[in-house]
Motif scaffolding. Sequence first.
Motif, PDB file in Angstrom:
ATOM      1  N   GLY A   1      -5.548   9.971  -9.084  1.00 41.51           N
ATOM      2  CA  GLY A   1      -4.595   8.934  -9.463  1.00 41.51           C
ATOM      3  C   GLY A   1      -3.593   8.597  -8.383  1.00 41.51           C
ATOM      4  O   GLY A   1      -2.930   7.558  -8.456  1.00 41.51           O
ATOM      5  N   GLN A   2      -3.470   9.451  -7.375  1.00 41.14           N
ATOM      6  CA  GLN A   2      -2.514   9.187  -6.295  1.00 41.14           C
ATOM      7  C   GLN A   2      -3.093   8.214  -5.271  1.00 41.14           C
ATOM      8  O   GLN A   2      -4.309   8.132  -5.076  1.00 41.14           O
ATOM      9  N   GLU A   3      -2.188   7.509  -4.604  1.00 41.15           N
ATOM     10  CA  GLU A   3      -2.575   6.652  -3.484  1.00 41.15           C
ATOM     11  C   GLU A   3      -2.827   7.498  -2.234  1.00 41.15           C
ATOM     12  O   GLU A   3      -2.295   8.600  -2.102  1.00 41.15           O
ATOM     13  N   ILE A   4      -3.625   6.931  -1.335  1.00 39.56           N
ATOM     14  CA  ILE A   4      -3.625   7.423   0.038  1.00 39.56           C
ATOM     15  C   ILE A   4      -3.167   6.261   0.919  1.00 39.56           C
ATOM     16  O   ILE A   4      -3.322   5.091   0.551  1.00 39.56           O
ATOM     17  N   ALA A   5      -2.538   6.578   2.033  1.00 33.97           N
ATOM     18  CA  ALA A   5      -2.027   5.553   2.943  1.00 33.97           C
ATOM     19  C   ALA A   5      -2.687   5.727   4.299  1.00 33.97           C
ATOM     20  O   ALA A   5      -2.758   6.842   4.832  1.00 33.97           O
ATOM     21  N   LEU A   6      -3.170   4.624   4.862  1.00 31.20           N
ATOM     22  CA  LEU A   6      -3.847   4.657   6.154  1.00 31.20           C
ATOM     23  C   LEU A   6      -3.158   3.702   7.121  1.00 31.20           C
ATOM     24  O   LEU A   6      -2.993   2.518   6.824  1.00 31.20           O
ATOM     25  N   ASP A   7      -2.740   4.231   8.258  1.00 28.34           N
ATOM     26  CA  ASP A   7      -2.293   3.387   9.371  1.00 28.34           C
ATOM     27  C   ASP A   7      -3.533   3.126  10.212  1.00 28.34           C
ATOM     28  O   ASP A   7      -4.056   4.022  10.878  1.00 28.34           O
ATOM     29  N   LEU A   8      -4.026   1.887  10.146  1.00 31.55           N
ATOM     30  CA  LEU A   8      -5.278   1.532  10.811  1.00 31.55           C
ATOM     31  C   LEU A   8      -5.102   1.292  12.301  1.00 31.55           C
ATOM     32  O   LEU A   8      -6.095   1.201  13.037  1.00 31.55           O
ATOM     33  N   LEU A   9      -3.865   1.190  12.747  1.00 26.06           N
ATOM     34  CA  LEU A   9      -3.577   0.954  14.172  1.00 26.06           C
ATOM     35  C   LEU A   9      -2.526   1.949  14.659  1.00 26.06           C
ATOM     36  O   LEU A   9      -1.443   1.558  15.117  1.00 26.06           O
TER      37      LEU A   9
ATOM     38  N   ARG B   1       0.184  -4.343   6.111  1.00 21.17           N
ATOM     39  CA  ARG B   1      -0.999  -3.746   5.483  1.00 21.17           C
ATOM     40  C   ARG B   1      -1.797  -2.940   6.505  1.00 21.17           C
ATOM     41  O   ARG B   1      -2.352  -1.888   6.178  1.00 21.17           O
ATOM     42  N   LEU B   2      -1.858  -3.410   7.719  1.00 23.69           N
ATOM     43  CA  LEU B   2      -2.599  -2.685   8.756  1.00 23.69           C
ATOM     44  C   LEU B   2      -1.972  -1.331   9.048  1.00 23.69           C
ATOM     45  O   LEU B   2      -2.670  -0.351   9.295  1.00 23.69           O
ATOM     46  N   HIS B   3      -0.657  -1.279   9.025  1.00 26.24           N
ATOM     47  CA  HIS B   3       0.041  -0.026   9.337  1.00 26.24           C
ATOM     48  C   HIS B   3       0.294   0.839   8.101  1.00 26.24           C
ATOM     49  O   HIS B   3       0.670   2.010   8.246  1.00 26.24           O
ATOM     50  N   ASN B   4       0.082   0.282   6.928  1.00 29.33           N
ATOM     51  CA  ASN B   4       0.345   1.052   5.710  1.00 29.33           C
ATOM     52  C   ASN B   4      -0.562   0.541   4.597  1.00 29.33           C
ATOM     53  O   ASN B   4      -0.105  -0.012   3.600  1.00 29.33           O
ATOM     54  N   TRP B   5      -1.871   0.734   4.798  1.00 30.85           N
ATOM     55  CA  TRP B   5      -2.856   0.272   3.821  1.00 30.85           C
ATOM     56  C   TRP B   5      -2.940   1.306   2.708  1.00 30.85           C
ATOM     57  O   TRP B   5      -3.344   2.452   2.936  1.00 30.85           O
ATOM     58  N   ARG B   6      -2.519   0.930   1.519  1.00 30.69           N
ATOM     59  CA  ARG B   6      -2.466   1.873   0.399  1.00 30.69           C
ATOM     60  C   ARG B   6      -3.602   1.590  -0.577  1.00 30.69           C
ATOM     61  O   ARG B   6      -3.753   0.452  -1.047  1.00 30.69           O
ATOM     62  N   VAL B   7      -4.384   2.620  -0.843  1.00 28.87           N
ATOM     63  CA  VAL B   7      -5.531   2.484  -1.734  1.00 28.87           C
ATOM     64  C   VAL B   7      -5.577   3.712  -2.639  1.00 28.87           C
ATOM     65  O   VAL B   7      -5.083   4.785  -2.281  1.00 28.87           O
TER      66      VAL B   7
END
Length: 388
Positions: free
Chosen positions: A247-255, A314-320
């Motif tokens: 249920g938790q988000e993960i955050a990805l900095d793509l750059l 979104r690129l630096h903090n893509w939350r899914v």
Amino acid sequence: METDVIVIGAGAAGMMAAASASQRGRGVTLIDHSERLAEKIRISGGGRCNFTNTQTTAERYLSRNPHFCKSALAQYTAQDFIDLVNRYGIAWHEKKLGQLFCDKSAQDIIDLLQAECDLGGTVWRTGTAIQGITKTNTGFQVDTLQERWQCQSVIIATGGLSIPPIGATGFGYEIAKQFGLPITPLAAALVPLTFEPKDLFNELAGVSLDCDAHGGEGPNFRENVLFTHRGVSGPAILQISSYWRPGQEIALDLLPGRDAHALFEEAKRADTLLPNVLADWLPKRFAQAFCEAIVPIKPMKQYTVRELDSVAQRLHNWRVVPSGSQGYKKAEVTRGGVDTDALSSKTLMSKNVPGLFFVGEVVDVTGWLGGYNFQWAWSSGWVAGQYA
């Protein structure tokens, strides 16, 4: 039959415990339900076994008590195991982030551990199922289908629930419960995360990119992320999966280490489409799918400042939000285990059941990816062997 110590589980921690105890003069019998030794070592590190990490510290482990592992790691260090590997003439190399691998094969580590057990005169009982363990006035009675053993100490080194196809079971947790030791919640760790088919991940299978990933209460990890048909994997995802909860988000900095705003500033007056601009820094297939999912695709000069700012964020903090994980079948380790409050950090022995020890993955100590879990196996196994 009588012996001083029975070790149950002939994996990394179990063989280390048997070698440690037998070489100090204790009579040791090592019992495992499998015919083959240490399958988890055999398949680890792509068959080359990432056997320790030079950066081993307590901060690289998860546990309800983050200080518990300090004593064992100090008593038997990563350098101690490296010295042992060197004594056997095993060639090894360092990859990245302190990770050490065998040059040839993980079998070298298995052979080393078997030789160390034989050096102390360990008695082997492979392909042998335990029928029951009971407390006696002088120690324990351990029953197998073939034999009944009397011993002073029992070391449980049966591992966790990860990778059941190679023999993982919950036997160690059952023994802990039998003797009144609590178990912290169990979950698959160092495991790929999954997403629903409607998410864009499925169409990106095979794409890999450098990311700074964060999930749950853990730190950020800068490593590769690999997109699969079921979701995401790769070192960064495996690392954060140990901290992530359903249920938790993960955050990805793509750059990571780059500035999307600066990239857009240079290109904002061009006729170039947004995915083509991003393709300078990201895999082209990913750039296309990502843009299609979050913003209408058009030439750069047609975007407003606010639109580009939103894309950059979104690129630096893509939350899914993952739908789950691939579970124990694909997990490298099990998070949780025998509650450390019930064990002595100095000896790994149960506080309330003298002579009963728990070591390795069955304990609520879970290491990061990169050799840390093997080092916990070596350290905890060696320590228990010194006191059993």
